[in-house]
Write an enzyme that holds these catalytic residues in place. Structure first.
Site, PDB file in Angstrom:
ATOM      1  CD  GLU A  35      -4.160  -6.391  -1.644  1.00  0.00           C
ATOM      2  OE1 GLU A  35      -3.935  -5.562  -2.546  1.00  0.00           O
ATOM      3  OE2 GLU A  35      -3.614  -6.338  -0.519  1.00  0.00           O
ATOM      4  CE  LYS A  68      -0.387  -5.728   1.059  1.00  0.00           C
ATOM      5  NZ  LYS A  68      -1.472  -4.849   0.571  1.00  0.00           N
ATOM      6  CB  CYS A  97      -0.814  -5.813  -3.099  1.00  0.00           C
ATOM      7  SG  CYS A  97      -1.349  -4.264  -3.878  1.00  0.00           S
TER       8      CYS A  97
HETATM    9  N1  LIG Z   1      -2.272  -1.315  -2.638  1.00  0.00           N
HETATM   10  C1  LIG Z   1      -1.098  -1.843  -2.274  1.00  0.00           C
HETATM   11  O1  LIG Z   1      -1.031  -2.680  -1.383  1.00  0.00           O
HETATM   12  C2  LIG Z   1       0.174  -1.446  -2.927  1.00  0.00           C
HETATM   13  C3  LIG Z   1       0.227  -0.341  -3.904  1.00  0.00           C
HETATM   14  O2  LIG Z   1      -0.754   0.173  -4.422  1.00  0.00           O
HETATM   15  C4  LIG Z   1       1.586   0.111  -4.240  1.00  0.00           C
HETATM   16  O3  LIG Z   1       2.571  -0.471  -3.747  1.00  0.00           O
HETATM   17  O4  LIG Z   1       1.719   1.054  -5.016  1.00  0.00           O
END
Ligand SMILES: NC(=O)CC(=O)C(=O)O
Length: 265
Positions: free
Chosen positions: A40, A113, A153
């Site tokens: 990401e 996302k 993520c």
């Molecule tokens: N950074 C993200 O999108 C998610 C994350 O760090 C987490 O779910 O913990």
């Protein structure tokens, strides 16, 4: 099929990030990967959230998308292009989008996302909703016979998304988990998604200390359908490689046919 997760420690210099991504993809291809995935925000971990707005490209046009298409074609890879900001067509925000390119450089999928991260423990604070617009469409694609479900993520915390991918061979989770939340939950969640969906998981991550003062957890990994971590890199740039074995996939599903025992949809 050999698959590769590229780990990066991206910063505010977009050209440098793109050069690093290209170098890691070349490394993956040299080691025999046929599918590779970037993390990401591979193209930018900016000093401010709003930097994503300035960098954003229109869907289907722009230097970051061109770089991904060229790398896929020149290196002969199925390329899951981490995420990059794509301008929303309806709001003054961006989508955090994963674009996928085939080994001929053709774009074959786009996933935005769905779940936007927010976290505040009094020391660190994140709120992606300030600049991002959420996506709404689970998206899968076929990589030469390997069916891949896409996510990004924070999506990892929402198992109902992955149920929409039931039957996929591989789940992709490009990420930039924070150090704090990643240390607590990253591997646990990834292995859970692999076990409950009886499939491989590829999770390329940001991993290290960034110029904007943030620290990410890293631990890019590939996990098999039994929940075993096949390869991992804790911190820093690098390529994590593993074999996606269709025989192993079938064996796990045949020995423990849990996917066929679902009763609640
Ligand atoms: N950074 C993200 O999108 C998610 C994350 O760090 C987490 O779910 O913990």
């Amino acid at each position: 099929m050999k698959i590769a997760a590229c780990q990066m420690v991206s910063g505010p210099d977009v050209a440098a990030n793109l050069a690093t991504a290209r170098r890691l993809l070349e490394d993956a291809a040299r080691q025999g990967a046929r599918l590779a995935a970037l993390p990401e925000y591979f193209c930018l971990m900016g000093m401010h959230d709003s930097d994503k707005l300035a960098l954003a490209e229109d869907d289907g046009a722009g230097p970051i998308q061109a770089m991904l298409a060229t790398a896929a074609r020149e290196l002969g890879l199925w390329l899951i292009g981490g995420t990059l900001p794509i301008r929303s067509t309806t709001a003054d925000r961006v989508r955090n989008s994963t674009l996928v390119f085939s080994p001929t450089g053709e774009r074959v999928a786009r996933y935005d996302k769905i779940h936007l991260f927010a976290f505040d423990n009094g020391r660190e604070s994140y709120d992606e909703g300030r600049v991002l617009e959420a996506g709404s469409e689970p998206t899968r694609f076929d990589a030469g016979g390997v069916n891949v479900g896409l996510s990004v993520c924070y999506d990892l915390r929402f198992p109902e998304l992955y149920r929409r991918y039931a039957g996929c061979d591989l789940l992709a989770v490009p990420a930039a988990f924070t150090y704090t939340t990643g240390q607590a939950h990253w591997e646990l969640l990834l292995r859970a998604r692999a076990v409950e969906n009886q499939c491989y998981v590829i999770a390329p991550a940001q991993g290290g200390q960034h110029a904007n003062g943030r620290r990410t957890w890293g631990h890019s990994m590939v996990i098999d359908p039994w929940g075993q971590v096949l390869a991992v890199q804790a911190e820093g740039e690098g390529v994590v490689m593993a074999e996606l074995d269709p025989v192993r996939l079938a064996q796990v599903r045949q020995q423990l046919p849990a996917l066929g025992h679902r009763r609640l949809g």
